[in-house]
Scaffold this motif. Structure first.
Motif, PDB file in Angstrom:
ATOM      1  N   GLN A 303      -3.346  -8.473  14.514  1.00  2.74           N
ATOM      2  CA  GLN A 303      -4.411  -8.484  13.383  1.00  2.74           C
ATOM      3  C   GLN A 303      -4.187  -7.478  12.429  1.00  2.74           C
ATOM      4  O   GLN A 303      -4.471  -7.775  11.203  1.00  2.74           O
ATOM      5  CB  GLN A 303      -5.912  -8.148  14.295  1.00  2.74           C
ATOM      6  N   ALA A 304      -3.647  -6.367  12.825  1.00  4.87           N
ATOM      7  CA  ALA A 304      -3.231  -5.152  11.716  1.00  4.87           C
ATOM      8  C   ALA A 304      -2.149  -5.778  10.901  1.00  4.87           C
ATOM      9  O   ALA A 304      -2.204  -5.665   9.508  1.00  4.87           O
ATOM     10  CB  ALA A 304      -2.865  -3.907  12.476  1.00  4.87           C
ATOM     11  N   GLY A 305      -1.434  -6.578  11.556  1.00  2.00           N
ATOM     12  CA  GLY A 305      -0.430  -7.151  10.621  1.00  2.00           C
ATOM     13  C   GLY A 305      -0.852  -8.029   9.484  1.00  2.00           C
ATOM     14  O   GLY A 305      -0.242  -8.290   8.626  1.00  2.00           O
ATOM     15  N   ALA A 306      -1.987  -8.955   9.995  1.00  3.41           N
ATOM     16  CA  ALA A 306      -2.695  -9.909   9.169  1.00  3.41           C
ATOM     17  C   ALA A 306      -3.198  -9.388   8.052  1.00  3.41           C
ATOM     18  O   ALA A 306      -3.145  -9.782   6.784  1.00  3.41           O
ATOM     19  CB  ALA A 306      -3.575 -10.819   9.971  1.00  3.41           C
ATOM     20  N   TRP A 307      -3.902  -7.926   8.418  1.00  8.19           N
ATOM     21  CA  TRP A 307      -4.636  -7.261   7.431  1.00  8.19           C
ATOM     22  C   TRP A 307      -3.461  -6.474   6.250  1.00  8.19           C
ATOM     23  O   TRP A 307      -3.851  -6.457   5.078  1.00  8.19           O
ATOM     24  CB  TRP A 307      -5.587  -6.343   7.688  1.00  8.19           C
ATOM     25  N   VAL A 308      -2.512  -6.088   6.785  1.00 10.03           N
ATOM     26  CA  VAL A 308      -1.394  -5.499   6.076  1.00 10.03           C
ATOM     27  C   VAL A 308      -0.883  -6.594   4.801  1.00 10.03           C
ATOM     28  O   VAL A 308      -0.708  -6.489   3.836  1.00 10.03           O
ATOM     29  CB  VAL A 308      -0.422  -5.010   6.726  1.00 10.03           C
ATOM     30  N   ASP A 309      -0.773  -7.871   5.557  1.00  9.64           N
ATOM     31  CA  ASP A 309      -0.242  -9.231   4.863  1.00  9.64           C
ATOM     32  C   ASP A 309      -1.430  -9.195   3.544  1.00  9.64           C
ATOM     33  O   ASP A 309      -0.794  -9.415   2.442  1.00  9.64           O
ATOM     34  CB  ASP A 309       0.026 -10.056   5.492  1.00  9.64           C
ATOM     35  N   ALA A 310      -2.465  -9.095   4.076  1.00  5.15           N
ATOM     36  CA  ALA A 310      -3.703  -9.712   3.042  1.00  5.15           C
ATOM     37  C   ALA A 310      -3.621  -8.523   1.922  1.00  5.15           C
ATOM     38  O   ALA A 310      -3.852  -8.989   0.956  1.00  5.15           O
ATOM     39  CB  ALA A 310      -5.251  -9.578   3.822  1.00  5.15           C
ATOM     40  N   ALA A 311      -3.278  -7.292   2.285  1.00  4.03           N
ATOM     41  CA  ALA A 311      -3.390  -6.173   1.354  1.00  4.03           C
ATOM     42  C   ALA A 311      -2.330  -6.400   0.361  1.00  4.03           C
ATOM     43  O   ALA A 311      -2.509  -6.245  -0.911  1.00  4.03           O
ATOM     44  CB  ALA A 311      -3.360  -4.882   2.018  1.00  4.03           C
ATOM     45  N   ASP A 312      -1.051  -6.791   1.009  1.00  3.54           N
ATOM     46  CA  ASP A 312      -0.048  -7.002   0.013  1.00  3.54           C
ATOM     47  C   ASP A 312      -0.156  -8.174  -1.073  1.00  3.54           C
ATOM     48  O   ASP A 312       0.289  -8.278  -2.149  1.00  3.54           O
ATOM     49  CB  ASP A 312       1.175  -7.319   0.844  1.00  3.54           C
ATOM     50  N   ARG A 313      -0.776  -9.298  -0.532  1.00  2.00           N
ATOM     51  CA  ARG A 313      -1.081 -10.384  -1.189  1.00  2.00           C
ATOM     52  C   ARG A 313      -2.032 -10.001  -2.270  1.00  2.00           C
ATOM     53  O   ARG A 313      -1.998 -10.749  -3.370  1.00  2.00           O
ATOM     54  CB  ARG A 313      -1.351 -11.668  -0.326  1.00  2.00           C
ATOM     55  N   LEU A 314      -2.958  -9.220  -2.108  1.00  7.40           N
ATOM     56  CA  LEU A 314      -4.239  -8.903  -3.102  1.00  7.40           C
ATOM     57  C   LEU A 314      -3.337  -8.268  -4.019  1.00  7.40           C
ATOM     58  O   LEU A 314      -3.656  -8.050  -5.087  1.00  7.40           O
ATOM     59  CB  LEU A 314      -5.130  -8.230  -2.034  1.00  7.40           C
ATOM     60  N   THR A 315      -2.543  -7.391  -3.721  1.00  6.87           N
ATOM     61  CA  THR A 315      -1.887  -6.374  -4.555  1.00  6.87           C
ATOM     62  C   THR A 315      -0.994  -7.256  -5.626  1.00  6.87           C
ATOM     63  O   THR A 315      -1.097  -6.998  -6.821  1.00  6.87           O
ATOM     64  CB  THR A 315      -0.973  -5.428  -4.025  1.00  6.87           C
ATOM     65  N   ARG A 316      -0.482  -8.207  -5.034  1.00  7.28           N
ATOM     66  CA  ARG A 316       0.328  -9.238  -5.927  1.00  7.28           C
ATOM     67  C   ARG A 316      -0.436  -9.766  -6.837  1.00  7.28           C
ATOM     68  O   ARG A 316      -0.294 -10.198  -7.941  1.00  7.28           O
ATOM     69  CB  ARG A 316       1.283 -10.184  -5.204  1.00  7.28           C
ATOM     70  N   LEU A 317      -1.498 -10.584  -6.300  1.00  4.02           N
ATOM     71  CA  LEU A 317      -2.686 -11.142  -7.184  1.00  4.02           C
ATOM     72  C   LEU A 317      -3.259 -10.283  -8.259  1.00  4.02           C
ATOM     73  O   LEU A 317      -3.524 -10.902  -9.364  1.00  4.02           O
ATOM     74  CB  LEU A 317      -3.812 -11.835  -6.131  1.00  4.02           C
ATOM     75  N   ALA A 318      -3.510  -9.066  -7.761  1.00  4.30           N
ATOM     76  CA  ALA A 318      -3.916  -8.422  -9.031  1.00  4.30           C
ATOM     77  C   ALA A 318      -3.160  -8.165 -10.039  1.00  4.30           C
ATOM     78  O   ALA A 318      -3.444  -8.050 -11.356  1.00  4.30           O
ATOM     79  CB  ALA A 318      -4.427  -7.040  -8.426  1.00  4.30           C
ATOM     80  N   ARG A 319      -1.666  -7.909  -9.622  1.00  6.46           N
ATOM     81  CA  ARG A 319      -0.694  -7.868 -10.931  1.00  6.46           C
ATOM     82  C   ARG A 319      -0.668  -9.126 -11.556  1.00  6.46           C
ATOM     83  O   ARG A 319      -0.516  -9.017 -12.841  1.00  6.46           O
ATOM     84  CB  ARG A 319       0.684  -7.290 -10.043  1.00  6.46           C
ATOM     85  N   GLU A 320      -0.410 -10.016 -10.869  1.00  2.00           N
ATOM     86  CA  GLU A 320      -0.342 -11.419 -11.620  1.00  2.00           C
ATOM     87  C   GLU A 320      -1.588 -11.522 -12.383  1.00  2.00           C
ATOM     88  O   GLU A 320      -1.396 -12.404 -13.527  1.00  2.00           O
ATOM     89  CB  GLU A 320      -0.299 -12.492 -10.566  1.00  2.00           C
ATOM     90  N   SER A 321      -2.821 -11.251 -11.938  1.00  6.91           N
ATOM     91  CA  SER A 321      -3.875 -11.683 -12.734  1.00  6.91           C
ATOM     92  C   SER A 321      -3.823 -10.855 -14.089  1.00  6.91           C
ATOM     93  O   SER A 321      -4.482 -11.347 -15.298  1.00  6.91           O
ATOM     94  CB  SER A 321      -5.201 -11.304 -12.082  1.00  6.91           C
ATOM     95  N   GLU A 322      -3.149  -9.793 -14.074  1.00  3.79           N
ATOM     96  CA  GLU A 322      -3.042  -8.748 -15.186  1.00  3.79           C
ATOM     97  C   GLU A 322      -1.945  -9.558 -16.143  1.00  3.79           C
ATOM     98  O   GLU A 322      -2.078  -9.457 -17.349  1.00  3.79           O
ATOM     99  CB  GLU A 322      -2.943  -7.292 -14.781  1.00  3.79           C
ATOM    100  N   THR A 323      -0.938  -9.513 -15.481  1.00  7.79           N
ATOM    101  CA  THR A 323       0.488  -9.981 -16.382  1.00  7.79           C
ATOM    102  C   THR A 323       0.244 -11.474 -16.887  1.00  7.79           C
ATOM    103  O   THR A 323       0.696 -11.745 -17.951  1.00  7.79           O
ATOM    104  CB  THR A 323       1.643  -9.928 -15.662  1.00  7.79           C
ATOM    105  N   LEU A 324      -0.347 -12.229 -16.028  1.00  4.55           N
ATOM    106  CA  LEU A 324      -0.585 -13.722 -16.607  1.00  4.55           C
ATOM    107  C   LEU A 324      -1.809 -14.027 -17.107  1.00  4.55           C
ATOM    108  O   LEU A 324      -1.882 -15.254 -17.429  1.00  4.55           O
ATOM    109  CB  LEU A 324      -0.300 -14.631 -15.218  1.00  4.55           C
ATOM    110  N   TYR A 325      -2.752 -13.251 -17.078  1.00  4.23           N
ATOM    111  CA  TYR A 325      -4.189 -13.319 -17.764  1.00  4.23           C
ATOM    112  C   TYR A 325      -4.621 -14.637 -17.126  1.00  4.23           C
ATOM    113  O   TYR A 325      -5.321 -15.628 -17.325  1.00  4.23           O
ATOM    114  CB  TYR A 325      -3.913 -13.701 -19.106  1.00  4.23           C
ATOM    115  N   LEU A 326      -4.862 -14.556 -15.511  1.00  2.00           N
ATOM    116  CA  LEU A 326      -5.304 -15.515 -14.853  1.00  2.00           C
ATOM    117  C   LEU A 326      -6.804 -15.605 -15.024  1.00  2.00           C
ATOM    118  O   LEU A 326      -7.469 -14.623 -15.135  1.00  2.00           O
ATOM    119  CB  LEU A 326      -4.851 -15.486 -13.206  1.00  2.00           C
TER     120      LEU A 326
END
Length: 346
Positions: A303-326
């Protein structure tokens, strides 16, 4: 577009860029360690500055860079220099010949920041360090943030770490050390900045930034004591956003769709530009907190691994939303879905 008008990947919201910040609250121990290293004459060639968002990592890095580049000390405040010192002025203008900043660049053709630090940026470091300093001091390169290096750029930077430059210092600002190559981490002296207590940051906001008591307490609590983050949140409606997010996540893996609709609608309206990044930051912090809590439970590794993965995916999403103007609404719906997916593993 002039240089002053371009977005800067390493600047937080409407706050001044860290190279123009001369105060650093709550990091006396780290400053003492850095000063001791300078005084010893045995400075490590690479420093990894890590810690929570808004704790002062970049402000610390620039304070250290100013002194290494020859800025005169000011008073007894650790590594402090006067803003009118010629070294400080040149550093602010990014015109000092012995200083290099590596960060996600702005693309004039697309009008967007790049989503990662490309290899071309990282390759500037070996060329920079191949030259001698213009004075008797050091050559200093700051990477902000090293989390944003892609595989190729990380390997390019590794070559500089493997062959330490003479009188050259590489300072890596890192939000998530686990995302760096182990070979990079192992070659750096690590300095972890801790957030001051919520009470201490509250008092600092009141005394230094003339904030009223209630606003200071709310901002410090939401930022978990990180001073820079507290300042950024104080300029927004962060408390009400956080309350709505908590309501949306209260019954995970079931989501409160009404609360999510409230957030996404506000983010899509005029004047709601700050809601998306604030919401994503809170969700990333929430996922990280859940990962830590699960890691402490017996049998909670998956479960910890799943939340670590979620945090990483959210971080990438935040960066993409900024750079790609999603689209803000679609980005936030995707973010809450990531939280729901992680919760279903529990």
């Amino acid at each position: 577009m002039s240089d002053d008008e371009r977005p800067e990947a390493d600047r937080e919201g409407g706050l001044p860029h860290p190279r123009r910040v001369y105060e650093l609250f709550g990091q006396d121990k780290a400053l003492e360690d850095a000063q001791a290293a300078i005084d010893s004459g045995r400075m490590h060639h690479a420093w990894m500055i890590s810690g929570p968002k808004g704790v002062g990592k970049a402000s610390f890095a620039y304070r250290l860079a100013r002194r290494l580049l020859g800025a005169q000390a000011q008073g007894e405040d650790g590594l402090a220099s006067a803003p009118d010192d010629p070294v400080c002025r040149r550093l602010e203008a990014l015109s000092h010949p012995d200083f290099l900043l590596i960060r996600r660049p702005y693309n004039d053709k697309t009008g967007k920041l790049k989503g990662e630090i490309p290899v071309e940026e990282a390759r500037r470091a070996p060329e920079f360090f191949s030259k001698s300093a213009s004075g008797k001091g050091w050559r200093v390169c700051i990477v902000d943030s090293a989390d944003e290096l892609n595989t190729n750029s990380a390997n390019a930077l590794l070559k500089t770490l493997e062959e330490p430059p003479k009188r050259g210092i590489l300072i890596l600002i890192v939000n998530t050390p686990g995302r760096l190559l182990p070979t990079i981490r192992s070659r750096c002296r690590r300095l972890i900045l801790r957030a001051p207590s919520i009470e201490a940051t509250t008092q600092w906001l009141i005394e230094t930034h003339a904030m009223n008591v209630d606003d200071a307490q709310r901002a410090a609590a939401l930022a978990n004591g990180a001073p820079g983050r507290a300042l950024a949140l104080a300029e927004t409606d962060a408390p009400s956003i956080k309350a709505t997010i908590d309501a949306a996540l209260e019954s995970l893996p079931r989501l409160d769709r009404g609360a999510i609709a409230q957030i996404t609608s506000a983010a899509g309206r005029k004047g709601g530009e700050q809601i998306k990044p604030i919401t994503l930051d809170f969700l990333i912090a929430n996922a990280q907190d859940r990962a830590r809590a699960m890691a402490l439970q017996s049998g909670g590794a998956d479960q910890a691994g799943a939340w670590v993965d979620a945090a990483d995916r959210l971080t990438r999403l935040a960066r993409e939303s900024e750079t790609l103007y999603l689209d803000a609404k679609q980005t936030l719906y995707a973010a809450f879905s990531l939280m729901q997916d992680a919760a279903r593993t529990e």
